[in-house]
Design an enzyme around this catalytic site. Structure first.
Site, PDB file in Angstrom:
ATOM      1  N   HIS A 169      44.534  43.478  25.995  1.00 21.40           N
ATOM      2  CA  HIS A 169      45.171  42.362  25.273  1.00 21.40           C
ATOM      3  C   HIS A 169      44.731  41.049  25.931  1.00 21.40           C
ATOM      4  O   HIS A 169      45.281  40.645  26.954  1.00 21.40           O
ATOM      5  CB  HIS A 169      46.688  42.519  25.334  1.00 21.40           C
ATOM      6  CG  HIS A 169      47.437  41.647  24.368  1.00 21.40           C
ATOM      7  ND1 HIS A 169      46.887  40.538  23.771  1.00 21.40           N
ATOM      8  CD2 HIS A 169      48.705  41.748  23.880  1.00 21.40           C
ATOM      9  CE1 HIS A 169      47.794  39.976  22.968  1.00 21.40           C
ATOM     10  NE2 HIS A 169      48.898  40.701  23.015  1.00 21.40           N
ATOM     11  N   HIS A 172      46.631  35.663  22.206  1.00 21.98           N
ATOM     12  CA  HIS A 172      47.982  35.183  21.883  1.00 21.98           C
ATOM     13  C   HIS A 172      48.735  34.493  23.008  1.00 21.98           C
ATOM     14  O   HIS A 172      49.967  34.452  22.990  1.00 21.98           O
ATOM     15  CB  HIS A 172      48.855  36.341  21.355  1.00 21.98           C
ATOM     16  CG  HIS A 172      48.253  37.071  20.200  1.00 21.98           C
ATOM     17  ND1 HIS A 172      48.751  38.243  19.701  1.00 21.98           N
ATOM     18  CD2 HIS A 172      47.169  36.795  19.440  1.00 21.98           C
ATOM     19  CE1 HIS A 172      48.016  38.671  18.690  1.00 21.98           C
ATOM     20  NE2 HIS A 172      47.033  37.808  18.513  1.00 21.98           N
ATOM     21  N   TYR A 174      49.001  35.383  26.252  1.00 23.55           N
ATOM     22  CA  TYR A 174      49.485  36.203  27.377  1.00 23.55           C
ATOM     23  C   TYR A 174      48.497  36.084  28.546  1.00 23.55           C
ATOM     24  O   TYR A 174      47.546  35.306  28.476  1.00 23.55           O
ATOM     25  CB  TYR A 174      49.719  37.645  26.912  1.00 23.55           C
ATOM     26  CG  TYR A 174      50.867  37.721  25.928  1.00 23.55           C
ATOM     27  CD1 TYR A 174      52.174  37.483  26.351  1.00 23.55           C
ATOM     28  CD2 TYR A 174      50.652  37.965  24.573  1.00 23.55           C
ATOM     29  CE1 TYR A 174      53.239  37.503  25.451  1.00 23.55           C
ATOM     30  CE2 TYR A 174      51.713  37.989  23.668  1.00 23.55           C
ATOM     31  CZ  TYR A 174      53.002  37.752  24.120  1.00 23.55           C
ATOM     32  OH  TYR A 174      54.052  37.764  23.240  1.00 23.55           O
TER      33      TYR A 174
END
Ligand SMILES: Cc1cc2nc3c(=O)[nH]c(=O)nc-3n(C[C@H](O)[C@H](O)[C@H](O)COP(=O)(O)O)c2cc1C
Length: 367
Positions: A169, A172, A174
């Site tokens: 990930h 977004h 993070y």
């Protein structure tokens, strides 16, 4: 336009997907104690049984004390959680599907008071104080290496329980994206400054994951221009800058780029219709996943602001046209698959009229 383009197999080395439909990673917060249980097994099994070629799990936290930001998010470390995930893997495989975990560290989004250790603040590229208290611990180089090691261990564990790859990930807003974005990275060492420096953390992380799993185990990397802290933020403004950003990640070992946008049909740069996945495929030569409002007439942010809003099923015409033109290779579907586990099967069978609409209410009650 025939939907068969969505239901052709996809092959990349040893990874063979029965269809081009990918389930987008979606946090569900239904794993108390961080352990996915039988509800989670059934949730993913149903989607695999109904024609999803690749499931990307909800974000699942790596084994670092500050990786988690929310209650009831599954862990991807520790015996109990990994045993739970193994059951998910076996159930998805029994239906002929493939599955990868989305490996997640929320970084500075974490707040003191969050599980598993309430005393641990957020960890991020840059320290943040509030009323004299550290709310975000600015990561030292040792912290950086600890987090990288946690991702590498999670990837090794994914491989050992039979997952078909991993997704990192990097999107977004993070942790990985906090390093990328100058709005959240004010470091003055080699992990801050130019975009090349801000990418160093991600590049080292991908290299470590590759070293942990060896050649041939797929690494998907999810990135986005938008941040949850600023939906209009952009990492890069031109195709050339995008190419410069992606090349070292590609060289470090990324096999597939997952290009997170909120509306897949929007051109990424002026002067071309290509979306972010289209540009990424062209610039890196690697396969890409597109995402964003596939099969729905409203994008996902609207549901946070206006909770009564209902998104109705929408035509797949524009998507199929782009897929047929090889703009991208795979199509991730988020909310449509959340609310309707049989979405892919219904599309395949031409039963569009039976597809369920999406609403916040449905989100709260579904399995
Ligand atoms: C309930 C919900 C949870 C989500 N959780 C994650 C997540 O854990 N990781 C992630 O990368 N994206 C997450 N997303 C974003 C989705 O993966 C997807 O990119 C977004 O919903 C757009 O696709 P859609 O329009 O098909 O829903 C989430 C979205 C929703 C609606």
């Amino acid at each position: 336009m025939p939907v068969k383009a969505l239901f052709k197999p996809f092959r990349l080395g040893a990874l063979e997907l029965p269809t081009r439909v990918v389930m987008a990673p979606m946090t569900r917060s239904f794993s108390p104690g961080g352990v996915p249980d039988s509800k989670v097994v059934e949730y993913y099994r149903r989607r695999a049984a109904a024609g999803v070629g690749l499931i990307i799990t909800e974000g699942t936290t790596v084994g670092h004390k500050a990786s988690n930001g929310y209650p009831n998010v599954p862990h991807f470390y520790g015996e109990a959680a990994l045993a739970g995930w193994k059951k998910v893997v076996d159930a998805v495989h029994a239906e002929g599907g493939k599955i990868v975990p989305q490996l997640w560290h929320v970084g500075s989004v974490r707040r003191i008071g969050t599980e598993p250790d309430a005393s641990v603040p957020g960890y991020g590229p840059t320290e943040k104080l509030k009323d004299g208290q550290v709310v975000v611990h600015g990561m030292t180089k040792d912290d950086i290496q600890d987090v990288i090691a946690a991702f590498a261990q999670a990837a090794r564990d994914a491989q050992s329980i039979g997952m078909d790859g991993v997704e990192i990930h990097g999107a977004h807003g993070y942790l990985v994206d906090q390093f990328f974005w100058e709005g959240s990275n004010q470091r003055t060492d080699e992990y801050g400054g130019s975009l090349a420096n801000r990418s160093r953390f991600a590049i080292e992380l991908v290299e470590a994951v590759r070293a942990a799993v060896g050649e041939g185990f797929p690494i998907i990397f999810r990135f986005s221009q938008w941040k949850q802290q600023d939906y209009t933020a952009r990492l890069v403004q031109t195709p050339q800058a995008l190419g410069e950003f992606l090349k070292p990640l590609s060289d470090a070992g990324v096999d597939i780029f997952h290009c997170s946008t909120r509306r897949f049909w929007e051109p990424e740069f002026d002067g071309s219709q290509l979306n972010l996945a289209g540009w990424t495929r062209q610039l890196t030569g690697k396969p890409t996943i597109t995402v964003g409002s596939v099969g729905l007439d409203g994008e996902f942010l609207q549901f946070m602001v206006n909770t009564d809003k209902i998104a109705q099923p929408a035509s797949l015409e524009k998507l199929l046209e782009r897929l047929n033109n090889d703009e991208f290779d795979l199509v991730a579907v988020g909310r449509a698959l959340l609310v309707d586990p049989d979405w892919a099967q219904k599309v395949r069978d031409g039963r569009e009229q039976d597809i369920l609409p999406f609403s916040r209410e449905a989100l709260m009650t579904l399995v």
